[in-house]
Design an enzyme around this catalytic site. Sequence first.
Site, mmCIF file in Angstrom:
data_model
loop_
_atom_site.group_PDB
_atom_site.id
_atom_site.type_symbol
_atom_site.label_atom_id
_atom_site.label_comp_id
_atom_site.label_asym_id
_atom_site.label_seq_id
_atom_site.Cartn_x
_atom_site.Cartn_y
_atom_site.Cartn_z
ATOM 1 C CB CYS A 226 -0.917 0.006 1.220
ATOM 2 S SG CYS A 226 -2.205 -1.252 1.163
ATOM 3 C CB CYS A 227 1.561 3.747 -2.439
ATOM 4 S SG CYS A 227 0.053 4.198 -3.352
ATOM 5 C CD GLN A 228 -3.590 3.505 -0.648
ATOM 6 O OE1 GLN A 228 -2.679 2.782 -0.245
ATOM 7 N NE2 GLN A 228 -4.536 3.071 -1.456
ATOM 8 C CG HIS B 267 4.857 5.085 2.025
ATOM 9 N ND1 HIS B 267 5.712 5.094 3.094
ATOM 10 C CD2 HIS B 267 4.415 3.803 1.908
ATOM 11 C CE1 HIS B 267 5.802 3.867 3.605
ATOM 12 N NE2 HIS B 267 5.026 3.081 2.899
ATOM 13 C CB SER B 268 0.830 8.935 -1.625
ATOM 14 O OG SER B 268 0.472 9.910 -2.559
#
Length: 304
Positions: free
Chosen positions: A71-73, A75-76
């Site tokens: 999951c990138c959320q 970090h974004s």
Amino acid sequence: MNAIDLFAGAGGFSTGATMAGCKVVWAANHWQDAVNTHALNHPGAQHVCQDLHQARWEQVPAHDIMLASPCCQGHSRARGKEDGNPQHDASRSTAWSVVSSAEFHRPYLSVVENVPEFMRWTLFPAWRQAMESMGYCLTPTIVDAADQGAPQHRERLFIVMVRAKHPLVLNLQKREHVPASSFVDFNAGNWQPIEKPGRATATLSRIAAGRRVHGDRFISSYYGNEKGGRSLHRPIGTITTRDRHAIVDGDRMRMLSVQEARAAMGFPTDYKLPENKRTAMHMLGNAVVPLVARDIIQEIARVV
């Protein structure tokens, strides 16, 4: 090579791996709609819908390469990455599934995709050390999808890991940029008048600014930094999980269609997606661009 995919979104990592000659033997995601979509397009793989924190790695078939998109959320920059946000802290922790899978199977190769901010995660040094303690050498590289032939500017981090004494040295060749005009269909879609009751003042201002720069036909983003619009003669901006891009044509406009977003992401035209637009766009916005995955895996195969 046999591959497994701890996939995100619509399954672009698996699609790119297949383009590169890999056989995807297993794929998992926590979202049943995503699993169903992946199974429609990759029927030869085993599919599991589960939280990868509770994965039974002994039930995963042997493989040569692990593909993973944690999951990138959390970090974004678009979603915020502050510590102490329970949702973001939980999403960041999915990266440890890569470690637990690698610990059990020890594949020779692994490729992890995420946003570039992943390397600024507080726990990234510990995550990297965990992979290195198992004998992996890491090669991080940031790739813009437009440089690999997708008609979309989308920068993502790819960490190529090999269980060897030295990291792989990759020489990813850049391809010619493909413009957004390659997929926009002015004869299709649900067009509406720009000047209509209820149209937001901010939207009208963005369109007016875009028209001054680009003329009557251009792309206008509903959010982000493209206040003056974007020319159709260059790749579109990043496809996100919700409607962002509008096509402007004279005195009419419409949002990007699912088919156009699929093309912007570099998926094949026959790639099956959910009928519900919101679901399909969410999957596409979360996906790996197949053309980037293809080129990276082909380059890996060349140098190993």
